[in-house]
Scaffold this motif. Structure first.
Motif, PDB file in Angstrom:
ATOM      1  N   ARG A 128       9.726   9.234 -15.977  1.00 26.28           N
ATOM      2  CA  ARG A 128       9.278   7.979 -15.385  1.00 26.28           C
ATOM      3  C   ARG A 128       9.228   8.006 -13.863  1.00 26.28           C
ATOM      4  NH1 ARG A 128      12.497   2.926 -17.397  1.00 26.28           N
ATOM      5  NH2 ARG A 128      10.990   2.012 -15.961  1.00 26.28           N
ATOM      6  N   ASN A 129      10.051   8.842 -13.241  1.00 26.66           N
ATOM      7  CA  ASN A 129      10.126   8.781 -11.786  1.00 26.66           C
ATOM      8  C   ASN A 129      10.429  10.145 -11.175  1.00 26.66           C
ATOM      9  OD1 ASN A 129      13.039   9.134 -11.844  1.00 26.66           O
ATOM     10  ND2 ASN A 129      13.134   7.020 -12.569  1.00 26.66           N
ATOM     11  N   ARG A 130      10.413  10.185  -9.847  1.00 24.59           N
ATOM     12  CA  ARG A 130      10.586  11.441  -9.116  1.00 24.59           C
ATOM     13  C   ARG A 130      11.994  12.002  -9.258  1.00 24.59           C
ATOM     14  NH1 ARG A 130       6.432  11.651  -4.598  1.00 24.59           N
ATOM     15  NH2 ARG A 130       7.801  13.152  -3.572  1.00 24.59           N
ATOM     16  N   TYR A 139      -1.268  14.927  -7.722  1.00 30.00           N
ATOM     17  CA  TYR A 139      -0.478  15.977  -8.364  1.00 30.00           C
ATOM     18  C   TYR A 139       0.826  15.408  -8.923  1.00 30.00           C
ATOM     19  CZ  TYR A 139      -3.141  20.181  -7.102  1.00 30.00           C
ATOM     20  OH  TYR A 139      -4.094  21.169  -7.021  1.00 30.00           O
ATOM     21  N   VAL A 140       1.512  14.593  -8.122  1.00 38.57           N
ATOM     22  CA  VAL A 140       2.794  14.027  -8.554  1.00 38.57           C
ATOM     23  C   VAL A 140       2.612  13.175  -9.801  1.00 38.57           C
ATOM     24  CG1 VAL A 140       4.661  12.430  -7.951  1.00 38.57           C
ATOM     25  CG2 VAL A 140       3.855  14.111  -6.269  1.00 38.57           C
ATOM     26  N   SER A 141       1.573  12.362  -9.818  1.00 39.02           N
ATOM     27  CA  SER A 141       1.304  11.519 -10.983  1.00 39.02           C
ATOM     28  C   SER A 141       1.072  12.370 -12.235  1.00 39.02           C
ATOM     29  CB  SER A 141       0.084  10.634 -10.715  1.00 39.02           C
ATOM     30  OG  SER A 141      -0.222   9.846 -11.841  1.00 39.02           O
ATOM     31  N   THR A 142       0.292  13.432 -12.079  1.00 40.35           N
ATOM     32  CA  THR A 142       0.024  14.328 -13.208  1.00 40.35           C
ATOM     33  C   THR A 142       1.293  15.027 -13.675  1.00 40.35           C
ATOM     34  OG1 THR A 142      -2.244  14.735 -12.450  1.00 40.35           O
ATOM     35  CG2 THR A 142      -1.291  16.351 -13.956  1.00 40.35           C
ATOM     36  N   ILE A 143       2.122  15.452 -12.716  1.00 42.71           N
ATOM     37  CA  ILE A 143       3.376  16.137 -13.042  1.00 42.71           C
ATOM     38  C   ILE A 143       4.308  15.224 -13.831  1.00 42.71           C
ATOM     39  CG2 ILE A 143       5.513  17.037 -12.029  1.00 42.71           C
ATOM     40  CD1 ILE A 143       3.680  18.186  -9.758  1.00 42.71           C
ATOM     41  N   LEU A 144       4.446  13.978 -13.397  1.00 43.78           N
ATOM     42  CA  LEU A 144       5.310  13.037 -14.109  1.00 43.78           C
ATOM     43  C   LEU A 144       4.841  12.856 -15.554  1.00 43.78           C
ATOM     44  CD1 LEU A 144       5.966  10.214 -11.463  1.00 43.78           C
ATOM     45  CD2 LEU A 144       7.335  12.250 -11.951  1.00 43.78           C
ATOM     46  N   THR A 145       3.524  12.755 -15.714  1.00 47.63           N
ATOM     47  CA  THR A 145       2.967  12.577 -17.059  1.00 47.63           C
ATOM     48  C   THR A 145       3.226  13.802 -17.925  1.00 47.63           C
ATOM     49  OG1 THR A 145       1.222  11.106 -16.242  1.00 47.63           O
ATOM     50  CG2 THR A 145       0.853  12.165 -18.377  1.00 47.63           C
TER      51      THR A 145
END
Length: 219
Positions: A200-202, A189-195
């Motif tokens: 680039r980061n949290r 989920y986090v990876s998708t959200i960043l995209t």
């Protein structure tokens, strides 16, 4: 055990930072570097969980070292440490991919808290810098809020829940416990959200969560 590589060109500062970290029995400083180039090499050799990197170092500075470390070592989080709190430094640290930003003049407990937080996948900003980060990256606050809400509207309800908790500084493990998800699913989920947010980061994602009032809603 949280394994740490420490990089600062001043031996006395390294000793002081190491002394603080050594107070936590779950943190192990595995190597120390005196410049940016050495920090990159030691991170590649030891594959630590966290690199604590000073901004001002001779030769290769902390910004360049952080970019190289983050690019080559996905599993190593970086906390940037400095005596300065200028807005330009904070913004540049985030653009370099830092997971956390701390002032050397801050409470020593913040260092331990920060190392623990980023080792678990969270972003960490000391309380003394958090409000400055929002100001630095916000520009026109109303325009930024509108832009943030538009970005968040493109997320699914579950993604918004994850983003809200991420903005509140929760690690992947903590988000998983709260939403009854396995940690691998949270990472996805986090990876998708960043995209989808185009960040680039949290830390940058957390700022959007604040600007869109997601964190306030979560609390």
């Amino acid at each position: 055990m949280i394994r740490v590589v420490l990089a600062d060109d001043e031996a006395m500062v390294r000793a002081g930072v190491k002394g603080i970290l050594d107070k936590d029995p779950e943190i192990d400083v595995v190597a120390e570097a005196g410049n940016g180039r050495e920090a990159i090499d030691l991170v590649a050799e030891h594959r630590p969980d966290v690199a604590v990197v000073d901004i001002r170092m001779p030769g290769l500075d902390g910004f360049a070292a952080t970019e190289a470390i983050r690019r080559a070592n996905e599993g190593t989080a970086v906390i940037m440490l400095t005596t300065f709190s200028e807005d330009a430094y904070i913004a540049k640290a985030l653009r370099a991919g830092a997971n956390g930003f701390l002032l050397k003049s801050g409470d020593p407990r913040e260092l331990i808290t920060g190392v623990r937080a980023v080792s678990e996948g969270a972003a960490y900003l000391s309380p003394s810098t958090a409000s400055r980060v929002l100001t630095t990256l916000s520009g026109d606050r109303m325009a930024r809020a509108e832009e943030a809400r538009a970005l968040v509207d493109g997320l699914s309800p579950r993604e918004r829940q994850v983003l809200a908790l991420l903005g509140a500084g929760r690690s992947n493990r903590e988000i998983g416990r709260e939403l009854f998800l396995v940690e691998g699913t949270v990472k996805s989920y986090v990876s998708t959200i960043l995209t989808r947010l185009g960040v680039r980061n949290r830390v940058q994602a957390a700022i959007i969560a604040y600007e869109a009032d997601l964190v306030a809603e979560d609390r």
